[in-house]
Design an enzyme around this catalytic site. Structure first.
Site, mmCIF file in Angstrom:
data_model
loop_
_atom_site.group_PDB
_atom_site.id
_atom_site.type_symbol
_atom_site.label_atom_id
_atom_site.label_comp_id
_atom_site.label_asym_id
_atom_site.label_seq_id
_atom_site.Cartn_x
_atom_site.Cartn_y
_atom_site.Cartn_z
ATOM 1 N N SER A 132 0.865 -1.178 0.000
ATOM 2 C CA SER A 132 0.000 0.000 0.000
ATOM 3 C C SER A 132 0.900 1.225 0.000
ATOM 4 O O SER A 132 2.096 1.122 0.313
ATOM 5 C CB SER A 132 -0.846 -0.018 1.274
ATOM 6 O OG SER A 132 -1.420 1.241 1.530
ATOM 7 N N TYR A 154 -2.305 -1.435 10.345
ATOM 8 C CA TYR A 154 -2.338 -1.622 8.890
ATOM 9 C C TYR A 154 -1.056 -1.089 8.264
ATOM 10 O O TYR A 154 -0.395 -1.769 7.464
ATOM 11 C CB TYR A 154 -3.564 -0.902 8.317
ATOM 12 C CG TYR A 154 -3.730 -1.026 6.818
ATOM 13 C CD1 TYR A 154 -4.391 -2.116 6.265
ATOM 14 C CD2 TYR A 154 -3.256 -0.041 5.955
ATOM 15 C CE1 TYR A 154 -4.567 -2.239 4.899
ATOM 16 C CE2 TYR A 154 -3.420 -0.150 4.584
ATOM 17 C CZ TYR A 154 -4.078 -1.251 4.057
ATOM 18 O OH TYR A 154 -4.243 -1.358 2.694
#
Lengths: 276, 271
Positions: B159, B172
């Site tokens: 990401s 995350y």
């Protein structure tokens, strides 16, 4: 139907090596090419530059791949020469969308150098690789902005643009410094031009089977590299890439498949940088 | 429907994808099928306690398989949890038995919990690291034994939060950074066997991974809003933009690309 139908690409150093391969690949995808090359030797560089005949051969290969090409002799160290070729190309084809900089040199000498020779090597490397990259970008940007269709600029850096190696002579230092410098140029332009949808990225090849990597002096230099040759080997089991491997990455970056890819340092290096 | 993909960019390659029932995983599967790949589609197809948005269903996974088969390619479906290493090994082994081999794996399954640091619990940490990081490892570990003989490509979906310090979902962000370290280390260990390992770093994509409180969290800290803004004039990108990067990394066009952090992030990490 190609991914680049109707687009026009400017490529510096187009007469041979990686950039000839890029020109052919982009032409096969539907683009027309504006190309420049110095077609003359640079005294501080130990291997010969391309010739006018090689530039003409590139034009023939681009045409065989289905593209049109305007090829001009110009030295990237001279902004006016670059600008004239760029302006003439845009006049001829009506647009430019893709810009591939840069023509590059890697001067090395496998012997002691005088201070004059050291300085000449440094200036030649930085002049071609970094000044040249800036000149190409600067000549293209007004046309990209005026076209108002976005655009894609790809600078060819090197593994030596991300890691420090190449020896301690003027040429090797100038090469690594200029290739690192191109990354700074790319990152800053990527931010500055993003609002106009112009994407800017670098590719970082490991050694490619071209004159820059395959000449007797470079071979001797690598064989005698201080930490030993194993340090300069690729992790993937391949000694030397082909120009087409770099062209594949560039074809992706300049196509609409990469429309949201900007500010990326893109290694095509068989794992070299990740190991170092 | 006839669809000649015999000259496709990944023709005949066999690719395992986790989180394949919907969103980016489905998009990768369909894009690869368009270019001639056969697919091994893996998804949990069940809710996970602690994840406050709905996860995929078995019907979603079957729909992905149907979309793959529309391109005249094989789609094998497996309901499995990436947290379960034994289950992942079984899936990979069975798929290889069916297809005769494996050429690539895309570790795409992931979950997102949101909250400021002081609302973040150890349960969230364990869940997110278990699915996103250990799950990606389980996927790689299940695939690698089938790749060592002929080489192959591992694509691990990280990401933009695997490159920058994206707030409001610390576990995350940590898990996506962890994927980078794992991938770079694997790239070195496996290069000699011609196995390439790369990460892909998307900016925000409109998918089902949408915790309801995310916007509220960001709105509460206007000073941090710029961290989430793209440089290019596009607030969100499409799943297909990410799939095109995955396609390049699975294809032989990238045969010498390994250890790359491939950002498809509209410049969110440079501004």
């Amino acid at each position: 139907m190609g991914k680049l139908d109707g687009k026009v690409a400017f490529i510096s150093g187009v007469a041979r090596g990686q950039r000839r391969s890029h020109a052919i690949r982009l032409a096969r995808e539907g683009a027309d090419i504006i190309g420049i090359d110095i077609c003359a030797d640079i005294p501080a560089n130990h291997y010969p530059m391309a010739s006018r005949e090689e530039l003409d051969e590139t034009i023939g290969l681009v045409e065989r791949a289905g593209g049109k090409m305007l090829g001009t002799v110009a030295d990237v160290r001279d902004f006016q020469q670059v600008k004239s070729a760029m302006d003439a190309g845009v006049e001829h084809f009506g647009r430019v969308d893709i810009v591939l900089a840069n023509a590059g040199i890697a001067p090395v000498a496998f012997r002691e150098l005088s201070i004059e020779e050291e300085l000449q090597q440094w200036r030649a490397a930085v002049g071609v690789n970094l000044d040249g990259a800036y000149h190409v970008a600067w000549a293209a940007i007004p046309h990209l902005l005026a076209g108002n269709r976005g655009g894609s600029i790809v600078f060819t850096s090197s593994t030596a643009g991300l890691r420090g190696f190449g020896g301690a002579q003027g040429g090797g230092l100038g090469y690594a410094a200029s290739k690192h410098g191109v990354v700074g140029l790319m990152r800053t332009l990527a931010n500055a031009l993003a609002p106009a949808n112009i994407r800017v990225n670098t590719v970082h090849p490991t050694a490619v089977n071209t004159m820059m990597a395959v000449n007797p002096t470079m071979t001797a230099f690598i064989e005698n590299y201080p930490d030993g040759a194993p340090h300069l080997q690729n992790p993937l089991p391949v000694a030397m890439l082909e120009p087409e491997d770099i062209s594949a990455a560039i074809a992706y970056l300049v196509s609409d498949e990469g429309r949201y890819v900007t500010g990326v340092t893109f290694p095509v290096d068989a794992g070299f940088c990740n190991k170092l | 429907m006839t669809n000649d993909n015999s000259s496709g960019r990944v023709h005949g390659k066999r690719v395992l994808i986790t989180g394949a029932a919907r969103g980016m995983g489905r998009s990768h599967a369909v894009r690869l099928a368009e270019e001639g790949a056969d697919l091994v589609l893996v998804d949990i197809c069940a809710p996970i306690p602690g994840v406050d948005y709905p996860l995929s269903t078995e019907a979603d996974l079957e729909e992905t398989a149907r979309l793959v088969r529309e391109h005249q390619r094989t789609a094998l479906t497996y309901i499995a949890d990436v947290r379960d290493s034994a289950a992942m090994k079984t899936v990979a082994d069975q798929a290889v038995f069916e297809l005769g081999g494996l050429d690539a794996a895309v570790a795409n399954a992931g979950v997102l919990t949101v909250g400021t640091w002081d609302a973040t619990t150890t349960e969230q940490w364990r869940l997110v690291l278990d699915v996103n990081l250990i799950g990606a490892w389980n996927t790689c570990a299940a695939a690698i034994p089938h790749l060592v003989e002929r080489g192959g490509s591992l694509v691990n979906i990280s990401s933009s939060a695997g490159i920058k310090g994206t707030p409001f979902h610390v576990p995350y962000t940590a898990s996506k950074h962890g994927i980078v370290g794992m991938s770079l280390a694997l790239a070195n260990e496996l290069a000699a066997q011609n196995i390439r390992v790369n990460t892909v770093h998307p900016t925000g994509v409109a998918t089902g991974m949408a915790p309801p409180s995310m916007h509220e969290q960001i709105a509460g800290r206007p000073d941090l809003v710029p961290i989430f803004l793209n440089a290019l004039p596009a607030p969100l990108i499409e799943p297909s933009d990410v799939s095109n990067a995955v396609l390049f990394l699975v294809s032989d066009e990238s045969r010498y690309v390994t250890g790359l952090e491939f950002k498809v992030d509209a410049g969110v990490t440079i501004r």
